[in-house]
Enzyme design. Sequence first.
Site, PDB file in Angstrom:
ATOM      1  N   GLU A  88       0.787  -1.227   0.000  1.00 24.13           N
ATOM      2  CA  GLU A  88       0.000   0.000   0.000  1.00 24.13           C
ATOM      3  C   GLU A  88       0.826   1.287   0.000  1.00 24.13           C
ATOM      4  O   GLU A  88       0.447   2.271  -0.627  1.00 24.13           O
ATOM      5  CB  GLU A  88      -0.931   0.024   1.230  1.00 24.13           C
ATOM      6  CG  GLU A  88      -2.042  -0.993   1.203  1.00 24.13           C
ATOM      7  CD  GLU A  88      -3.159  -0.614   0.230  1.00 24.13           C
ATOM      8  OE1 GLU A  88      -3.083   0.475  -0.380  1.00 24.13           O
ATOM      9  OE2 GLU A  88      -4.091  -1.411   0.061  1.00 24.13           O
ATOM     10  N   SER A 348     -30.588 -28.708  50.953  1.00 22.16           N
ATOM     11  CA  SER A 348     -29.732 -29.081  52.090  1.00 22.16           C
ATOM     12  C   SER A 348     -28.342 -28.465  52.041  1.00 22.16           C
ATOM     13  O   SER A 348     -27.485 -28.815  52.852  1.00 22.16           O
ATOM     14  CB  SER A 348     -29.597 -30.608  52.148  1.00 22.16           C
ATOM     15  OG  SER A 348     -30.835 -31.218  52.407  1.00 22.16           O
TER      16      SER A 348
END
Length: 691
Positions: A88, A348
Site C-alpha cells: 500500500e 440441604s
Amino acid sequence: MSRLRRLAQGGLLLLLLAIVAIGSGYSAFERAVTERIAGFAAPVTGVEVRDRNGALLRAFANDDGGWRLAAGAEDVDPRYLAMLLAWEDKRFAEHPGVDPVAFGRALWQSARHGRIVSGGSTLTMQVARMLGRLPTGSFAAKAEQILSAIALERSQDKAAILSLYLELAPYGGNLEGVRAASLSFFGKEPRRLTAAEAALLVALPQAPERYRPDRFPERAKAARDRVLDRMEALGILDADEAARARREAMPPARRPLPMLAAHAADRLRAADPSRRIIDLTIDKSVQARLEAYAKEKAATLKKPVSLAIVVADHATGEIVADIGSPDLFDRERQGFVDLTRASRSPGSTLKPLIYGLAFERGVAHPESLVDDSPGGFSGYTPQNFDRDFQGIITARRALQLSRNLPAVELLSAVGPARLVYRMRRAGAKPELGDRSLPGLAIGLGGIGLTLEDLVAIYGGLANGGVAMPLHIEPGAAAPGKRILSPQAAWYVTSILAGATTTAKGSPGTIAHKTGTSYGYRDAWTIGYDGRHVVGVWLGRPDGAPVEGLVGEATAVPVMQDVFARLGSPARLAGPPPGILASAGSGLPPPLRRMGRAAERAEAGLKPEIVFPPNAARVEIGFGEGGSAGTGTLPLKVRNGRPPFTWYVDGRPVTLGTLDRQSSWQPAEPGFLSISVVDATGAAAATRVFVE
C-alpha cells in the site's frame, strides 16, 4: 517615465500580487488544515470484554451494526504489517501524508487518460477517506483526501495513523478493521497469521465486496495470490513459502465473533454503557471448555431443564468461569436468563454451615452422637427426605447422609439468626420473603439464595473459614471476612470429603455437598478442592417441579465433569492447630452426645421392662375354670445396671440376677403388677393380665 521603468513597476506589482495570492492561498490552506484537525474524531470501536489475560471473550457490534475493534501494530502479525506497507505505501514512514512520487505519477497518468487511473493514495490518505466517508474517483474527493491526510499527519503520529487504518479498513459486509476480519474469516486474532491469511487481509480492502472469500472464493484467491507474487518478488516471502501459501484454501464462510461469558458481559455492559473495555477475572480457556460441556450436557436433559455453573478461586474470590445457561439463544430453556443469579431454595446445601457453627460454638464435634429420630423443635416438625430414620449416629455421619432432624436440632442450638448473619458475611444476599426473623425451616431450604451466593459461602469453608468477596472484575483484593473458625471449617471439610474419622491429615481431594429443594425444583452440588470451588445448579428456569431431579443423581456428575476439565485437582489442606482428633470416650463429656441423644442416654440409665409390655394380655395356658397353667411368663428388661430383682404384686420372684431375661409361673389368671429394680435402685413397673 521610461518604458523600462514602467516594466519594472509592472513586474513588481505582479510579484506583489503573486506574493499576496500565494500568501492568501497558503493562509486558506492552513485554515483548511486547521479546521480538519479540529474536526478530527477517532472512530468508535465496539465494546470488548476480555479475560484475565487480555484475551477477547466477547465483542459487541457498534450501534450501526458494524464490527469494528480497536487495533494497533502490537495486535497484528509483524509479517502482515510488512506486507501491508510494501503493497500500500512503502514510503509511509517518510512522507508527510502525501507521497510526491506516487502523486506525481498519478497526476501524469490522469492527464494522459483524462481520468483517474491510479489514485496515488498513501495509507494516510486512505485513512482520511475512510474517516470522512469520502467517495472515490473524483478530483474534489482527492483534494479533500489530501487536506485531511496532511491534517492527520500534523495531529497524529505514524503509529496512531497506522492504528486507524487497522481499525477502519473495509473487509466486506459489516466488517471493518483487521481484527474483526481475522476473527470472522479465520476464527483467531491477527497476532499469528499464515502467509496466505496475511496476504488475503492485505488484498481485501482493495475491493472488499468483490473479493469476499465467503461469496467469491475464486476472485479472493486471485487477489490474494497477486499479493503473494508481489511479496515473493520483493523478498518478503521466499519461493517455497509463497508456493505453500498459494495452495492454502479460502475460508469457506464467516464465523461468529467470540461470545463467551455472555450473561456477565451483558450485565456489566448495561451497568456502564460508556465503557469500551471490560476486563474480567474469567479464564478464557476454562470458560470455553465449560461452555462447550454445558451445551453437550444440556442436550441430554429434557427441555426446558437447564443448568448453570460457577467456578471460583476460593483463595482470591475471583470467578474463573461463569455460565448462566447452556445457550443464550435457546428459547425453550429461556437461555437469556442468568441462572447463576436466580434466587432459589438451596435445599440441604446450608447444612455444612450449620454444622460448622455448632462445631465452632462447642455445641458438637464431628464424632458427637446426635439423634436422627422423629421429633419436633419449637413447633417445627421436619421429616427426612427418604422418610427413614437412622437413630443415634455421629454428627459426621449425619451430615454425610444429609439427615434433616440433626441439622434442625443443631440449628436450634446455634440460632437461625446467626446462620443468616454468617451467610451475609460471606457476601450472600439471602431472601427471607415476608419474614422479619428467620426460622428453623431455613436450614432445610426455606430461604432464597443464588448459585453465586452458595459459591461464596463454600469458598469460605474451603479457605479455612475466611470468605473472600466473590468478584468477576479484577481490582484490588478486598479483605476477606471470617465466617467460621479454622478448626470448624476444617471439621466440615473433613466430613464433606468423606473422611470416616477426625484424623490429623489432608482429608482428600474434593469435598462436596448436594441439595434438592422441595418438590424437586432445584438440584444443587457445591464442591471444592485445594484451589477451586465449583457450584452447579439444574432445574427449570420457571421454577416448576422436575420429576426425579435430585442433587446426588443429577448435579454431582456435572460437578465431577467440571473438575475433570479444570485439570489436576489440588489436595485439600491439612488441619489447623487445635483440632481434637478423638471420638467416643476420648471426647470431653459435654461433646460425647448432643441434645436429644444426650437426653436418651440419660434415660437409658434407668431400667425399662420390655416384656410383658404395659396393659398387655398374655396367654400362658390356664385351663377352663382357672386350672393351673402349663407355661411361664417371660420377664425381660433393657437398660439399667445389673443385678436385677423382679417383683410380682410386691413380692420378689427373682433376686439379684445378672441376666436381663427371667421367667415366673403364675398360679392363676388375672391382673399382675410387675416391677424390676436394678443395682442403683432405679425401678420400672408394668401391669398386665395373664390368662
